[in-house]
Design a protein around this motif. Structure first.
Motif, PDB file in Angstrom:
ATOM      1  N   ALA A  32      15.084  -5.182  -3.766  1.00 14.00           N
ATOM      2  CA  ALA A  32      13.824  -4.446  -3.771  1.00 14.00           C
ATOM      3  C   ALA A  32      12.942  -5.003  -2.657  1.00 14.00           C
ATOM      4  CB  ALA A  32      13.110  -4.582  -5.111  1.00 14.00           C
ATOM      5  N   ALA A  33      12.136  -4.128  -2.078  1.00 14.01           N
ATOM      6  CA  ALA A  33      11.181  -4.530  -1.055  1.00 14.01           C
ATOM      7  C   ALA A  33       9.883  -3.785  -1.322  1.00 14.01           C
ATOM      8  CB  ALA A  33      11.705  -4.203   0.338  1.00 14.01           C
ATOM      9  N   GLY A  34       8.770  -4.412  -0.987  1.00 12.59           N
ATOM     10  CA  GLY A  34       7.489  -3.760  -1.222  1.00 12.59           C
ATOM     11  C   GLY A  34       6.395  -4.340  -0.360  1.00 12.59           C
ATOM     12  N   MET A  35       5.304  -3.578  -0.280  1.00 12.71           N
ATOM     13  CA  MET A  35       4.118  -4.051   0.425  1.00 12.71           C
ATOM     14  C   MET A  35       2.913  -3.249  -0.032  1.00 12.71           C
ATOM     15  SD  MET A  35       4.494  -2.456   4.270  1.00 12.71           S
ATOM     16  CE  MET A  35       2.853  -2.966   4.757  1.00 12.71           C
ATOM     17  N   SER A  36       1.733  -3.837   0.103  1.00 12.96           N
ATOM     18  CA  SER A  36       0.489  -3.155  -0.247  1.00 12.96           C
ATOM     19  C   SER A  36       0.266  -1.969   0.665  1.00 12.96           C
ATOM     20  CB  SER A  36      -0.703  -4.097  -0.100  1.00 12.96           C
ATOM     21  OG  SER A  36      -0.678  -5.086  -1.073  1.00 12.96           O
ATOM     22  N   ILE A  37      -0.355  -0.945   0.093  1.00 14.40           N
ATOM     23  CA  ILE A  37      -0.752   0.212   0.884  1.00 14.40           C
ATOM     24  C   ILE A  37      -2.134   0.656   0.431  1.00 14.40           C
ATOM     25  CG2 ILE A  37       1.606   1.025   1.279  1.00 14.40           C
ATOM     26  CD1 ILE A  37       0.959   3.247  -0.842  1.00 14.40           C
ATOM     27  N   GLU A  38      -2.771   1.451   1.234  1.00 19.58           N
ATOM     28  CA  GLU A  38      -3.985   2.149   0.837  1.00 19.58           C
ATOM     29  C   GLU A  38      -3.551   3.493   0.286  1.00 19.58           C
ATOM     30  OE1 GLU A  38      -7.328   1.746   0.658  1.00 19.58           O
ATOM     31  OE2 GLU A  38      -7.100  -0.348   1.176  1.00 19.58           O
ATOM     32  N   HIS A  39      -4.160   3.925  -0.793  1.00 18.08           N
ATOM     33  CA  HIS A  39      -3.854   5.221  -1.378  1.00 18.08           C
ATOM     34  C   HIS A  39      -5.165   5.954  -1.595  1.00 18.08           C
ATOM     35  CE1 HIS A  39      -2.301   8.282  -4.074  1.00 18.08           C
ATOM     36  NE2 HIS A  39      -1.100   7.962  -3.632  1.00 18.08           N
TER      37      HIS A  39
END
Length: 149
Positions: free
Chosen positions: A62-69
């Protein structure tokens, strides 16, 4: 199944899948409370997660990162949304905004007032422990700015 996180993340209070981009990718909102300290602190996370099974029942990544939504803007993100006049945004515009905001650090969520964690690109590999098949070996690399004092 993203709700499996409740099994191992004891600080997780809320999990909300905001959007499912495909079978392996989703945008999630997490609300965590540090229950170990005298003063309880909450943090919010909005991130995109991509996962896949490498070897069935043996290895998962799994991979992830913060985003603006746009449904959960932060103080910093709102300024950027306004500057770019994003009322008719496309997914590439949102991706561009997230790139611009990457590394700006934590910011308060406008919807909840809670400080948002800034997760840089992060990844996890979960694999079955051959010597103890009921256990797993987890390898991960994360770069997280929790914010606060």
């Amino acid at each position: 199944d993203p709700t499996f996180r409740y099994e191992y993340d004891k600080m997780l209070d809320e999990l909300q899948i905001i959007d499912k981009l495909d079978n392996n990718t989703y945008i999630a909102r997490y609300l965590h409370t540090n229950k170990q300290c005298y003063i309880k602190q909450q943090r919010e996370t909005i991130c995109v997660i991509r996962h896949r099974c490498v070897v069935k029942n043996d290895k998962y990544v799994a991979a992830g990162m913060s985003i603006e939504h746009k449904l959960y803007p932060t103080e910093i993100g709102q300024k950027t949304f306004k500057q770019m006049d994003i009322n008719r945004s496309s997914s590439s515009d949102l991706s561009n905004i997230s790139k611009q905001l990457s590394g700006k650090g934590p910011s308060k969520s406008l919807s909840s007032g809670i400080l948002r964690i800034d997760i840089k690109s992060s990844g996890w590999v979960i694999e079955r422990n051959v010597k103890k098949p009921t256990d797993s070996i987890i390898s991960y690399i994360t770069n997280i700015n929790f914010g606060g004092s």
